[in-house]
Design a protein around this motif. Sequence first.
Motif, short mmCIF file in Angstrom:
data_model
loop_
_atom_site.label_atom_id
_atom_site.label_comp_id
_atom_site.label_asym_id
_atom_site.label_seq_id
_atom_site.Cartn_x
_atom_site.Cartn_y
_atom_site.Cartn_z
N PRO A 63 15.65 -10.68 18.74
CA PRO A 63 15.79 -10.85 20.20
C PRO A 63 17.23 -10.61 20.63
N GLU A 64 17.37 -10.12 21.84
CA GLU A 64 18.71 -9.84 22.36
C GLU A 64 19.43 -11.10 22.83
N ALA A 65 18.69 -12.13 23.20
CA ALA A 65 19.28 -13.38 23.67
C ALA A 65 18.26 -14.49 23.49
N TYR A 66 18.74 -15.73 23.49
CA TYR A 66 17.84 -16.87 23.39
C TYR A 66 17.19 -17.14 24.75
N LYS A 67 15.89 -17.39 24.73
CA LYS A 67 15.16 -17.60 25.97
C LYS A 67 15.62 -18.86 26.69
N PRO A 328 28.26 -23.10 22.89
CA PRO A 328 27.71 -21.77 23.24
C PRO A 328 26.70 -21.33 22.19
N ALA A 329 25.54 -20.90 22.65
CA ALA A 329 24.49 -20.49 21.72
C ALA A 329 24.83 -19.17 21.03
N GLY A 330 25.58 -18.30 21.71
CA GLY A 330 25.92 -17.01 21.12
C GLY A 330 24.73 -16.08 21.10
N LEU A 331 24.81 -15.05 20.27
CA LEU A 331 23.75 -14.05 20.16
C LEU A 331 22.86 -14.34 18.96
N PRO A 332 21.58 -14.04 19.05
CA PRO A 332 20.71 -14.26 17.89
C PRO A 332 21.15 -13.48 16.66
N SER A 333 21.76 -12.31 16.84
CA SER A 333 22.20 -11.54 15.68
C SER A 333 23.28 -12.28 14.89
N ALA A 334 24.09 -13.09 15.58
CA ALA A 334 25.14 -13.83 14.87
C ALA A 334 24.57 -14.98 14.07
N GLU A 420 7.06 -12.65 -2.46
CA GLU A 420 7.20 -14.02 -1.96
C GLU A 420 8.58 -14.24 -1.33
N SER A 421 9.63 -13.71 -1.97
CA SER A 421 10.98 -13.90 -1.44
C SER A 421 11.17 -13.19 -0.11
N VAL A 422 10.54 -12.01 0.04
CA VAL A 422 10.63 -11.30 1.32
C VAL A 422 9.95 -12.11 2.42
N ALA A 423 8.76 -12.62 2.13
CA ALA A 423 8.06 -13.44 3.12
C ALA A 423 8.84 -14.72 3.42
N ASP A 424 9.44 -15.30 2.38
CA ASP A 424 10.24 -16.52 2.60
C ASP A 424 11.46 -16.22 3.46
N TYR A 425 12.08 -15.06 3.26
CA TYR A 425 13.22 -14.69 4.09
C TYR A 425 12.81 -14.53 5.55
N ARG A 426 11.70 -13.83 5.78
CA ARG A 426 11.22 -13.65 7.15
C ARG A 426 10.91 -15.01 7.79
N GLN A 427 10.25 -15.89 7.01
CA GLN A 427 9.92 -17.21 7.53
C GLN A 427 11.17 -18.02 7.85
N THR A 428 12.19 -17.90 7.00
CA THR A 428 13.44 -18.63 7.23
C THR A 428 14.13 -18.14 8.50
N VAL A 429 14.17 -16.82 8.69
CA VAL A 429 14.81 -16.26 9.88
C VAL A 429 14.06 -16.66 11.14
N LEU A 430 12.73 -16.53 11.12
CA LEU A 430 11.94 -16.92 12.28
C LEU A 430 12.08 -18.42 12.56
N GLY A 431 12.10 -19.22 11.50
CA GLY A 431 12.30 -20.65 11.69
C GLY A 431 13.66 -20.97 12.28
N ALA A 432 14.68 -20.19 11.88
CA ALA A 432 16.02 -20.41 12.44
C ALA A 432 16.04 -20.11 13.93
N GLN A 529 22.00 -7.60 8.24
CA GLN A 529 21.08 -7.77 9.35
C GLN A 529 19.71 -7.23 8.96
N PRO A 530 18.64 -7.93 9.34
CA PRO A 530 17.30 -7.38 9.10
C PRO A 530 17.01 -6.22 10.04
N THR A 531 16.13 -5.38 9.61
CA THR A 531 15.80 -4.19 10.39
C THR A 531 14.86 -4.56 11.53
N LYS A 532 15.14 -4.04 12.72
CA LYS A 532 14.25 -4.27 13.84
C LYS A 532 12.99 -3.43 13.68
#
Length: 533
Positions: A63-67, A328-334, A420-432, A529-532
Amino acid sequence: MTHSLSLPQGPVTLPVTMPSTPTTRPRQRTHAFTATAAAVLATLVLAGCNTAPARPDARIAMPEAYKEASALAAAQATDLAQPAADGSRWKPAEPSEAQARGAWWETFGDPTLNQLEQQAEAANPGLAVAAARVKAARALLSSSQASRLPQLGVSAGVARQKPSAAEQGLSADQNIAPSSLWQAGLSASYEVDLFQRVANSVQAAEADALASQANHRSVLLSLQADVAQTYFQLRTLDAVVALLTQTASLREQSLQLAQRRLAAGDVSELDVARAHTELATTQADLQAQRGERARTEHALAVLLGQPPAAFGLAAQPLPADARVPLVPAGLPSALLERRPDVAAAQARMMAATARVGQARSALFPALRLTADGGFASYELRDLFLWSARSWVANAVLSMPIFDGGRNRAGVNRAEAVLEESVADYRQTVLGAFGDVEDKLSGLGSVRAQTLSLSEAVVAARRSAELADKRYRAGEDSYLTLLDTQRSLLAVERQAVQLRGAWATGTIGLIRSLGGGWAPTPPGQPAAAQPTKS
């Protein structure tokens, strides 16, 4: 499967086993050396093959910014623009961009909190466990890196033996005397890194060490946030206890007033009973809050690595103008560069990638070079004579042919762990991302409640004041006074709890953002950075 080939850098010198007897002619010896060296050199060309798969693509939409960031910013701007009628607003502290990530709590401007954070970092057992795991991971990395170097050893010993006549090809009546064999020598071995088995094992150990360090930072951040949140919860309970103590005192005064008016015949005994009930109820609530305060203090002691019996913190109610930073929340990429749990998940993914290559290399040939040299003699005095020297050099190329599917199963397991590690990474990022949005939403809600509640506090205090005057003048019943007092206590208590919720919610946002506000220090690589998608 396609492999990129690359020649090893520099000259290649290989020890080759040579016969010790002079029966081979020079031309045959040269041909044997040339053939052996050519075969080994062809094998070394394969050392540039890497069986590890390409870097996984997590494909996470960034995402470009936090909702929820805009709603919180608007609430903060509205709150700062409007003066508080009752002076109950806390003091906003602007975040310092130069603030060190490990000392974010200093922006709250509380010396007691600063001291507690130092004590927790020095004595918390959970943090010590994480630090020990970092040491263990670094030791395993050093062990893996040792496989890249030749292994050298020295040996010395003596053997006493008596072979039978049959073993020597002699007749049975021959008597062979026992003898002692003295030996001293040096051995060397080296595994040529075919298909980068050793390199992948080192890369996996390096990634494990990075994951362990990131886990340590995550434990440290969680500890710091837990200490700060527990501290402000304790201060909030102190404020609630102080409010209930004051309310109990007012309830006692109301009881005395009702008793005097009963004696004068102005009111019935019902008013006295109601006043006594309210006093007892408030006192019971006060004892419950004191018990909650004690349990919170015990939890803080455990975080500090101290037994609860040896720890105590003086009561200090959270003031209405408590200093709370605007984060300041900053950018999601950070966020991916700041959250240690994201960095740990990424490191685990890199380690799993390297281990796939390590498992695949077991399906291909392995080359091991060994050499042994030294002295051997039946007499100790002759051990180091030049005539007692001996040596042997070997280049052994081995490859599995049939193993019952063991190596292929190892590859399948490594690939599954990678998935499993790829899915865990995606889950960790989405959870963050979700964690930050939740904290922003929670702070925005608390800020909006505070704006409305500040007006309610002023109105409730005025209503209680008027009801008290009218009751004393005999114009209203005690039930009306009681109702306004209950409303005032509820509103004031909610206001105190909101002050604590704003402080603990701000700390939760800091935790979800990965710490303070400082950018990545110079010389430290940022997380990839993960790929969009």
